[in-house]
Design a protein around this motif. Structure first.
Motif, PDB file in Angstrom:
ATOM      1  N   ASN A  79      35.851  47.896  41.573  1.00 11.70           N
ATOM      2  CA  ASN A  79      35.627  46.516  41.527  1.00 11.70           C
ATOM      3  C   ASN A  79      35.159  45.789  40.388  1.00 11.70           C
ATOM      4  O   ASN A  79      35.201  44.918  39.872  1.00 11.70           O
ATOM      5  CB  ASN A  79      35.613  45.697  42.897  1.00 11.70           C
ATOM      6  CG  ASN A  79      36.990  45.760  43.667  1.00 11.70           C
ATOM      7  OD1 ASN A  79      37.741  44.944  43.661  1.00 11.70           O
ATOM      8  ND2 ASN A  79      37.012  46.812  44.621  1.00 11.70           N
ATOM      9  N   GLN A 119      45.195  36.128  45.684  1.00 13.25           N
ATOM     10  CA  GLN A 119      44.177  36.802  45.449  1.00 13.25           C
ATOM     11  C   GLN A 119      44.447  37.908  44.517  1.00 13.25           C
ATOM     12  O   GLN A 119      43.919  38.337  43.578  1.00 13.25           O
ATOM     13  CB  GLN A 119      43.159  37.060  46.457  1.00 13.25           C
ATOM     14  CG  GLN A 119      42.792  35.908  47.156  1.00 13.25           C
ATOM     15  CD  GLN A 119      41.969  36.247  48.301  1.00 13.25           C
ATOM     16  OE1 GLN A 119      40.710  36.795  48.068  1.00 13.25           O
ATOM     17  NE2 GLN A 119      42.253  35.869  49.683  1.00 13.25           N
ATOM     18  N   ARG A 122      46.918  36.640  41.205  1.00 15.21           N
ATOM     19  CA  ARG A 122      45.993  35.712  40.232  1.00 15.21           C
ATOM     20  C   ARG A 122      44.653  35.700  40.499  1.00 15.21           C
ATOM     21  O   ARG A 122      44.117  34.812  41.132  1.00 15.21           O
ATOM     22  CB  ARG A 122      46.575  34.278  40.526  1.00 15.21           C
ATOM     23  CG  ARG A 122      47.978  33.871  40.291  1.00 15.21           C
ATOM     24  CD  ARG A 122      48.465  32.593  40.195  1.00 15.21           C
ATOM     25  NE  ARG A 122      48.308  32.066  41.691  1.00 15.21           N
ATOM     26  CZ  ARG A 122      49.274  32.401  42.384  1.00 15.21           C
ATOM     27  NH1 ARG A 122      50.421  33.091  42.116  1.00 15.21           N
ATOM     28  NH2 ARG A 122      49.103  31.808  43.637  1.00 15.21           N
ATOM     29  N   PRO A 123      44.025  37.061  40.270  1.00 17.08           N
ATOM     30  CA  PRO A 123      42.568  37.105  40.633  1.00 17.08           C
ATOM     31  C   PRO A 123      41.951  36.646  39.702  1.00 17.08           C
ATOM     32  O   PRO A 123      42.175  36.007  38.410  1.00 17.08           O
ATOM     33  CB  PRO A 123      42.556  38.799  40.225  1.00 17.08           C
ATOM     34  CG  PRO A 123      43.440  39.041  39.363  1.00 17.08           C
ATOM     35  CD  PRO A 123      44.697  38.107  39.643  1.00 17.08           C
ATOM     36  N   PRO A 124      40.524  36.435  39.911  1.00 19.22           N
ATOM     37  CA  PRO A 124      39.380  36.151  38.847  1.00 19.22           C
ATOM     38  C   PRO A 124      39.552  37.044  37.809  1.00 19.22           C
ATOM     39  O   PRO A 124      39.941  38.200  37.547  1.00 19.22           O
ATOM     40  CB  PRO A 124      38.157  36.334  39.676  1.00 19.22           C
ATOM     41  CG  PRO A 124      38.352  36.164  41.115  1.00 19.22           C
ATOM     42  CD  PRO A 124      39.780  36.896  41.156  1.00 19.22           C
ATOM     43  N   VAL A 125      38.823  36.330  36.544  1.00 22.48           N
ATOM     44  CA  VAL A 125      38.992  37.264  35.248  1.00 22.48           C
ATOM     45  C   VAL A 125      38.229  38.385  35.633  1.00 22.48           C
ATOM     46  O   VAL A 125      37.084  38.433  36.164  1.00 22.48           O
ATOM     47  CB  VAL A 125      38.543  35.983  34.130  1.00 22.48           C
ATOM     48  CG1 VAL A 125      38.392  36.936  32.707  1.00 22.48           C
ATOM     49  CG2 VAL A 125      39.296  35.078  33.942  1.00 22.48           C
ATOM     50  N   ASN A 129      45.528  42.518  38.363  1.00 16.35           N
ATOM     51  CA  ASN A 129      46.357  41.793  38.880  1.00 16.35           C
ATOM     52  C   ASN A 129      47.442  42.667  39.376  1.00 16.35           C
ATOM     53  O   ASN A 129      47.597  43.563  38.519  1.00 16.35           O
ATOM     54  CB  ASN A 129      46.991  40.735  38.188  1.00 16.35           C
ATOM     55  CG  ASN A 129      47.319  41.096  36.773  1.00 16.35           C
ATOM     56  OD1 ASN A 129      46.997  41.695  36.025  1.00 16.35           O
ATOM     57  ND2 ASN A 129      48.746  40.977  36.840  1.00 16.35           N
ATOM     58  N   PRO A 244      35.908  40.234  30.842  1.00 14.09           N
ATOM     59  CA  PRO A 244      35.453  38.839  31.210  1.00 14.09           C
ATOM     60  C   PRO A 244      34.909  37.986  30.271  1.00 14.09           C
ATOM     61  O   PRO A 244      35.006  36.855  30.321  1.00 14.09           O
ATOM     62  CB  PRO A 244      34.432  39.001  32.305  1.00 14.09           C
ATOM     63  CG  PRO A 244      34.231  40.617  32.475  1.00 14.09           C
ATOM     64  CD  PRO A 244      35.040  41.314  31.467  1.00 14.09           C
ATOM     65  N   GLN A 250      40.631  33.777  28.669  1.00 12.43           N
ATOM     66  CA  GLN A 250      40.292  32.814  29.937  1.00 12.43           C
ATOM     67  C   GLN A 250      41.063  31.391  29.424  1.00 12.43           C
ATOM     68  O   GLN A 250      41.621  30.840  30.508  1.00 12.43           O
ATOM     69  CB  GLN A 250      38.798  32.241  29.724  1.00 12.43           C
ATOM     70  CG  GLN A 250      37.820  33.441  30.073  1.00 12.43           C
ATOM     71  CD  GLN A 250      36.457  33.103  30.095  1.00 12.43           C
ATOM     72  OE1 GLN A 250      36.023  32.093  29.735  1.00 12.43           O
ATOM     73  NE2 GLN A 250      35.610  33.951  30.550  1.00 12.43           N
ATOM     74  N   GLN A 254      43.636  29.868  31.930  1.00  8.22           N
ATOM     75  CA  GLN A 254      43.541  28.387  32.627  1.00  8.22           C
ATOM     76  C   GLN A 254      44.842  27.860  32.098  1.00  8.22           C
ATOM     77  O   GLN A 254      45.306  26.861  33.053  1.00  8.22           O
ATOM     78  CB  GLN A 254      42.331  27.745  32.027  1.00  8.22           C
ATOM     79  CG  GLN A 254      41.076  28.424  32.318  1.00  8.22           C
ATOM     80  CD  GLN A 254      40.049  27.680  31.552  1.00  8.22           C
ATOM     81  OE1 GLN A 254      40.187  27.175  30.809  1.00  8.22           O
ATOM     82  NE2 GLN A 254      38.725  28.090  32.000  1.00  8.22           N
ATOM     83  N   ASP A 257      47.635  28.810  34.708  1.00  9.18           N
ATOM     84  CA  ASP A 257      47.366  28.216  35.931  1.00  9.18           C
ATOM     85  C   ASP A 257      47.706  26.712  36.220  1.00  9.18           C
ATOM     86  O   ASP A 257      48.201  26.209  37.023  1.00  9.18           O
ATOM     87  CB  ASP A 257      45.764  28.578  36.535  1.00  9.18           C
ATOM     88  CG  ASP A 257      45.770  29.812  36.859  1.00  9.18           C
ATOM     89  OD1 ASP A 257      46.476  30.768  36.956  1.00  9.18           O
ATOM     90  OD2 ASP A 257      44.388  29.981  36.842  1.00  9.18           O
TER      91      ASP A 257
END
Length: 278
Positions: A79, A119, A122-125, A129, A244, A250, A254, A257
């Motif tokens: 991860n 989750q 659409r996971p965090p950067v 996914n 990241p 990013q 954004q 989303d």
């Protein structure tokens, strides 16, 4: 020095006044020993005598902890994208199946599944996914349900079963598990992931195949603090994770989303009639 002392002790018979020989500090050479001549060497030997067993015990404890927690450690490394060469055990880049996973669940657990899907899709950067198959979203309306179950399992790299008492009460849920279990036996590869939400349901409510599977394989617990790390590691491994630090990436995420995934791609959502509850 130590070499001189060894020479003297080896040749003392040829030295007539050996017993009268003294050092500068007044000690008789005949009374000297390695401990007196080299006290620092003696101290090092004592420290090593104590330190080596302690070090060996420490290494043993570290190896034991690592072995018992190896799955958690591998999941954490995957991860965080560390040491992928030693944690990624399978390559599935050539697998042309449409979905990364088919989610099998009871409609009574739909709220929990929606949170889980969010989750994963659409996971965090920086995290991978996944393309998931959901019966209320991806199945064709009006088609025979058993055929859709078989096709969903066959076209997915994994089948994720949300095991609850609601699932055991669902006829279609049992059929989905049975189909996935048969696929595992056919492929001879572990493609089935079981997630237990809450307490493990009573075994007397489980089919024979499910009891056998749980007795021979580990399953994921939702209340595990490392649940998401373990789940992502159990899902197909992906190396093309977005960096990241990319501001362009990013910004795209954004924007996607904010306006919705379909609108960001210039597509209109296809609303299909709802399927019967499973």
């Amino acid at each position: 020095n130590l070499a001189l002392l060894k020479f003297i002790y080896g040749s003392w018979k040829r030295v007539e006044d050996f017993n009268q020989m003294r050092c500068d500090n007044g000690l008789f050479i005949s009374e000297l020993s390695v401990e007196k001549l080299c006290p620092s060497l003696n101290a090092v030997s004592k420290y090593l005598t104590v330190a080596m067993p302690v070090l060996a015990l420490l290494v043993f404890c570290i190896c034991t902890i690592f072995y018992r927690s190896r799955r958690v450690i591998r999941a954490w490394l995957y991860n965080h994208q560390f040491c992928l060469w030693c944690v990624v055990q399978e390559e599935e880049e050539n697998d042309d199946r449409i979905y990364d996973a088919f989610i099998s669940f009871s409609h009574n657990d739909e709220k929990f599944v929606d949170e889980l899907v969010a989750q994963l899709e659409r996971p965090p950067v920086g995290l991978p996914n996944y393309q998931l198959c959901l019966h209320h979203r991806d199945w064709l309306a009006g088609e025979w349900i058993p055929d859709q179950i078989v096709r969903s399992v066959a076209s997915s790299k994994r089948t994720v079963v949300i095991l609850t008492e609601n699932f055991l009460d669902s006829f279609w849920g049992k059929l989905e598990f049975r189909t996935a279990y048969q696929q595992v036996l056919k492929d001879k590869r572990m493609r089935l992931i079981v997630i237990v939400k809450g307490e493990l349901p009573p075994r007397d409510k489980m089919d024979t195949e499910l009891q056998t599977y749980l007795s021979l394989n580990t399953y994921l617990k939702y209340d595990d603090p490392f649940f998401m790390e373990r789940l992502r590691y159990a899902l197909p491994h992906k190396k093309n994770i977005i960096e990241p630090g990319s501001r362009i990436t990013q910004a795209i995420i954004q924007h996607s989303d904010s306006v919705g995934k379909d609108q960001a791609n210039g597509l209109k959502p296809n609303h299909l009639p709802s399927l019967p509850f499973l």
